[in-house]
Motif scaffolding. Structure first.
Motif, PDB file in Angstrom:
ATOM      1  N   UNK A   1      26.666 -33.059   5.182  1.00 56.89           N
ATOM      2  CA  UNK A   1      25.665 -32.389   6.000  1.00 56.89           C
ATOM      3  C   UNK A   1      25.610 -30.899   5.666  1.00 56.89           C
ATOM      4  N   UNK A   2      25.690 -30.608   4.338  1.00 56.14           N
ATOM      5  CA  UNK A   2      25.668 -29.221   3.889  1.00 56.14           C
ATOM      6  C   UNK A   2      24.376 -28.545   4.324  1.00 56.14           C
ATOM      7  N   UNK A   3      24.474 -27.318   4.840  1.00 59.32           N
ATOM      8  CA  UNK A   3      23.295 -26.641   5.350  1.00 59.32           C
ATOM      9  C   UNK A   3      22.517 -25.975   4.217  1.00 59.32           C
ATOM     10  N   UNK A   4      23.206 -25.124   3.452  1.00 60.07           N
ATOM     11  CA  UNK A   4      22.585 -24.434   2.324  1.00 60.07           C
ATOM     12  C   UNK A   4      23.422 -24.748   1.087  1.00 60.07           C
ATOM     13  N   UNK A   5      22.793 -25.358   0.113  1.00 57.72           N
ATOM     14  CA  UNK A   5      23.545 -25.732  -1.090  1.00 57.72           C
ATOM     15  C   UNK A   5      22.940 -25.077  -2.318  1.00 57.72           C
ATOM     16  N   UNK A   6      23.810 -24.785  -3.267  1.00 56.79           N
ATOM     17  CA  UNK A   6      23.373 -24.171  -4.523  1.00 56.79           C
ATOM     18  C   UNK A   6      23.970 -24.949  -5.672  1.00 56.79           C
ATOM     19  N   UNK A   7      23.222 -25.025  -6.760  1.00 53.77           N
ATOM     20  CA  UNK A   7      23.749 -25.596  -7.991  1.00 53.77           C
ATOM     21  C   UNK A   7      23.257 -24.787  -9.177  1.00 53.77           C
ATOM     22  N   UNK A   8      24.099 -24.586 -10.183  1.00 60.18           N
ATOM     23  CA  UNK A   8      25.511 -24.989 -10.223  1.00 60.18           C
ATOM     24  C   UNK A   8      26.393 -24.001  -9.482  1.00 60.18           C
ATOM     25  N   UNK A   9      27.648 -24.302  -9.349  1.00 56.70           N
ATOM     26  CA  UNK A   9      28.595 -23.401  -8.726  1.00 56.70           C
ATOM     27  C   UNK A   9      29.060 -22.336  -9.731  1.00 56.70           C
ATOM     28  N   UNK A  10      29.204 -22.759 -10.967  1.00 60.12           N
ATOM     29  CA  UNK A  10      29.575 -21.843 -12.041  1.00 60.12           C
ATOM     30  C   UNK A  10      28.589 -22.013 -13.191  1.00 60.12           C
ATOM     31  N   UNK A  11      28.270 -20.902 -13.823  1.00 54.23           N
ATOM     32  CA  UNK A  11      27.332 -20.944 -14.942  1.00 54.23           C
ATOM     33  C   UNK A  11      27.781 -19.918 -15.970  1.00 54.23           C
ATOM     34  N   UNK A  12      28.156 -20.400 -17.135  1.00 53.39           N
ATOM     35  CA  UNK A  12      28.574 -19.523 -18.223  1.00 53.39           C
ATOM     36  C   UNK A  12      27.597 -19.722 -19.362  1.00 53.39           C
TER      37      UNK A  12
ATOM     38  N   UNK B   1      18.744 -27.605   4.383  1.00 56.72           N
ATOM     39  CA  UNK B   1      18.295 -28.729   5.218  1.00 56.72           C
ATOM     40  C   UNK B   1      18.294 -28.351   6.701  1.00 56.72           C
ATOM     41  N   UNK B   2      18.116 -27.051   6.952  1.00 57.06           N
ATOM     42  CA  UNK B   2      18.144 -26.555   8.326  1.00 57.06           C
ATOM     43  C   UNK B   2      16.746 -26.455   8.936  1.00 57.06           C
ATOM     44  N   UNK B   3      15.742 -26.710   8.137  1.00 53.46           N
ATOM     45  CA  UNK B   3      14.381 -26.570   8.642  1.00 53.46           C
ATOM     46  C   UNK B   3      13.957 -25.120   8.811  1.00 53.46           C
ATOM     47  N   UNK B   4      14.645 -24.228   8.120  1.00 56.22           N
ATOM     48  CA  UNK B   4      14.330 -22.800   8.242  1.00 56.22           C
ATOM     49  C   UNK B   4      13.055 -22.436   7.488  1.00 56.22           C
ATOM     50  N   UNK B   5      12.449 -21.336   7.966  1.00 57.83           N
ATOM     51  CA  UNK B   5      11.202 -20.883   7.353  1.00 57.83           C
ATOM     52  C   UNK B   5      11.413 -19.914   6.207  1.00 57.83           C
ATOM     53  N   UNK B   6      12.538 -19.200   6.234  1.00 60.46           N
ATOM     54  CA  UNK B   6      12.730 -18.124   5.267  1.00 60.46           C
ATOM     55  C   UNK B   6      13.970 -18.369   4.419  1.00 60.46           C
ATOM     56  N   UNK B   7      13.830 -18.106   3.134  1.00 58.03           N
ATOM     57  CA  UNK B   7      14.968 -18.230   2.218  1.00 58.03           C
ATOM     58  C   UNK B   7      15.091 -16.956   1.415  1.00 58.03           C
ATOM     59  N   UNK B   8      16.343 -16.681   0.954  1.00 58.35           N
ATOM     60  CA  UNK B   8      16.648 -15.423   0.295  1.00 58.35           C
ATOM     61  C   UNK B   8      17.520 -15.665  -0.927  1.00 58.35           C
ATOM     62  N   UNK B   9      17.449 -14.718  -1.844  1.00 52.64           N
ATOM     63  CA  UNK B   9      18.435 -14.640  -2.920  1.00 52.64           C
ATOM     64  C   UNK B   9      19.104 -13.274  -2.863  1.00 52.64           C
TER      65      UNK B   9
END
Lengths: 116, 110
Positions: free
Chosen positions: A1-12, A26-34
């Motif tokens: 039930x991960x809320x915010x997931x990113x892939x990959x974890x490592x990138x070389x 998967x939180x149904x949020x309206x706004x996302x950020x980097x």
């Protein structure tokens, strides 16, 4: 039930390559950020999207381009990677229909990018 | 952009002791948030205090806010080894987004 997931974890990767980092919430949020966290541990916002629309675009090279296919995803594409791009990149989301950052932001686990 | 500055940069205590971290900022705010970051992990939201509040509690956490001094403090009582992490404050005002500083690195020794 991960809320915010990113892939990959490592990138070389090598200088000059093009790479993407994916983010999903998967939180149904309206706004996302980097965010980018550099070697000095400063965490700085790069982009913000509200309902698939770009809200904030801080001073980052145009080699960085966010793409939001839908409200639950915000991917980060980086072209012509440079040594200085090495950092940890965090995706976050908030239930913020106004896009002004007043709601709590939930962060992903981060993607450690190393450019050789 | 609005950015909080945490103090001290590093803090080492024994389990059971209290840990106090401070945050200073420069301009007026709507609210101030504290986040925790465990080594190699993302930021986790701890607590939000609004500009019209002076103190707020959540479990073992106590946050104070002094808008006249533009400062906030985070107190963790009866610390545990699991509290070992970096703690960031994030003042937020108007349309400015959260910008994090270097944080306070807390080490709780068993």
């Amino acid at each position: 039930d991960t809320a915010v997931s990113q892939t990959p974890k490592y990138l070389v990767t090598q200088m000059g390559n093009d790479k993407s980092i994916k983010c999903e919430q998967n939180l149904g949020h309206d706004t996302m950020y980097w965010y980018k966290q550099d070697s000095k541990k400063f965490l700085k916002i790069m982009f913000s999207y509200n309902n698939k629309e770009l809200i904030i675009n801080e001073t980052v090279p145009n080699r960085f381009s966010p793409k939001s296919p839908d409200k639950a995803h915000l991917n980060l594409h980086i072209n012509s990677l440079e040594l200085g791009d090495s950092a940890v990149y965090f995706c976050a989301s908030s239930q913020d229909s106004r896009g002004d950052g007043t709601d709590t932001q939930y962060f992903g686990p981060g993607t450690r990018l190393t450019v050789l | 952009s609005q950015q909080g500055e945490e103090d001290p940069q590093a803090l080492s205590i024994q389990e059971g002791e209290n840990a106090t971290m401070n945050c200073s900022y420069k301009t007026s705010i709507n609210n101030l948030q504290w986040y925790r970051q465990n080594s190699g992990r993302g930021l986790v939201h701890l607590i939000l205090i609004r500009s019209n509040e002076r103190e707020k509690h959540s479990g073992r956490l106590r946050v104070t806010l002094d808008t006249s001094k533009k400062s906030s403090s985070l107190l963790i009582t009866a610390s545990r080894a699991a509290d070992t992490a970096s703690y960031f404050c994030a003042p937020e005002g108007g349309s400015e987004k959260l910008v994090f500083g270097k944080g306070t690195k807390l080490t709780v020794n068993p």
